[in-house]
Design a protein around this motif. Sequence first.
Motif, PDB file in Angstrom:
ATOM      1  N   GLU A  29       4.170  21.998  90.825  1.00  0.00           N
ATOM      2  CA  GLU A  29       3.726  20.905  89.603  1.00  0.00           C
ATOM      3  C   GLU A  29       3.488  21.426  89.013  1.00  0.00           C
ATOM      4  O   GLU A  29       2.887  22.995  89.350  1.00  0.00           O
ATOM      5  CB  GLU A  29       3.224  20.086  90.348  1.00  0.00           C
ATOM      6  CG  GLU A  29       4.160  18.831  90.777  1.00  0.00           C
ATOM      7  CD  GLU A  29       4.280  17.903  90.051  1.00  0.00           C
ATOM      8  OE1 GLU A  29       4.254  18.057  89.672  1.00  0.00           O
ATOM      9  OE2 GLU A  29       5.340  16.809  91.160  1.00  0.00           O
ATOM     10  N   ASN A  30       2.937  21.335  87.563  1.00  0.00           N
ATOM     11  CA  ASN A  30       2.782  22.166  86.155  1.00  0.00           C
ATOM     12  C   ASN A  30       2.816  23.385  86.082  1.00  0.00           C
ATOM     13  O   ASN A  30       2.183  24.275  86.004  1.00  0.00           O
ATOM     14  CB  ASN A  30       1.135  21.761  86.910  1.00  0.00           C
ATOM     15  CG  ASN A  30       0.584  20.546  86.809  1.00  0.00           C
ATOM     16  OD1 ASN A  30       0.652  19.681  86.669  1.00  0.00           O
ATOM     17  ND2 ASN A  30      -0.826  20.242  88.172  1.00  0.00           N
ATOM     18  N   VAL A  88       9.918  20.614  87.741  1.00  0.00           N
ATOM     19  CA  VAL A  88      10.568  20.610  89.382  1.00  0.00           C
ATOM     20  C   VAL A  88      11.286  19.894  89.648  1.00  0.00           C
ATOM     21  O   VAL A  88      12.233  20.379  90.431  1.00  0.00           O
ATOM     22  CB  VAL A  88       9.345  19.738  90.011  1.00  0.00           C
ATOM     23  CG1 VAL A  88       9.001  19.365  91.206  1.00  0.00           C
ATOM     24  CG2 VAL A  88       7.703  20.437  90.054  1.00  0.00           C
ATOM     25  N   ASN A 140       0.336  26.576  90.205  1.00  0.00           N
ATOM     26  CA  ASN A 140       1.183  26.541  89.781  1.00  0.00           C
ATOM     27  C   ASN A 140       2.057  27.616  88.634  1.00  0.00           C
ATOM     28  O   ASN A 140       2.803  27.246  87.735  1.00  0.00           O
ATOM     29  CB  ASN A 140       0.565  25.704  88.186  1.00  0.00           C
ATOM     30  CG  ASN A 140      -0.165  26.721  87.654  1.00  0.00           C
ATOM     31  OD1 ASN A 140      -0.756  27.859  88.249  1.00  0.00           O
ATOM     32  ND2 ASN A 140      -0.909  26.765  86.334  1.00  0.00           N
TER      33      ASN A 140
END
Length: 216
Positions: free
Chosen positions: A143-144, A150, A190
């Motif tokens: 994520e991020n 994703v 991340n």
Amino acid sequence: MKKIGLLLLLTVLLSGWAPRKKNVLVIGDSISIGYFPFVQQGLADKAVLVHNKGNAQHTGTGLKKIHEWLGQEKWDVIQFNWGLWDLCYRLPWEGNKAGKSDKVNGSLAHTPEQYRANLDSLVTILKKTNAKLLFVTTSYVPENEPGRYVKDAPLYNAVAREVMKKHGIEVNDIYAGSMEIHQKYGEAPNNVHYTPKGYQELATLITRQLEKKIKE
């Protein structure tokens, strides 16, 4: 006859003869560069492993450089992967330097269909080497992550599996395993990369399947 056989075996053992180690080419991105030394060490008694020079990046780079990477060597096994760069959004390149990952302002390297077509062409080239081929799926996208979504990793992996099925090529699907490893040993929450311990753990997923392919 049994005595002759035993004598021949004894002669071989005393001469120090050993079976030829298999020549293995590993083609891949920075993730493969990270786990390669651990795999190379783990299979040192069975094969001579070589990684393509530099980062294999995306399938477009692969199409430009595949013949250079193959060279004139007779490869027994070729392990390859693409995907993590193909699904990445980047700002424009600056000369030979890749642009910064940016899924808000950047452009996608290759759509799933472009990835499919490029991968199909690359596999067609690789099959002409007569080496045993092994494809490794794209690893986990957290994520991020600044340049990747994703959801795209499973999508591109599905496309790759379809291409490999078409060509009858074995797939080492490390996605789920890489996700678990990333939870403990990701370089950052991340970031798609791993700590040295993470790459060592990934190497176990790679070595297991690659060793089987070498023994075939």
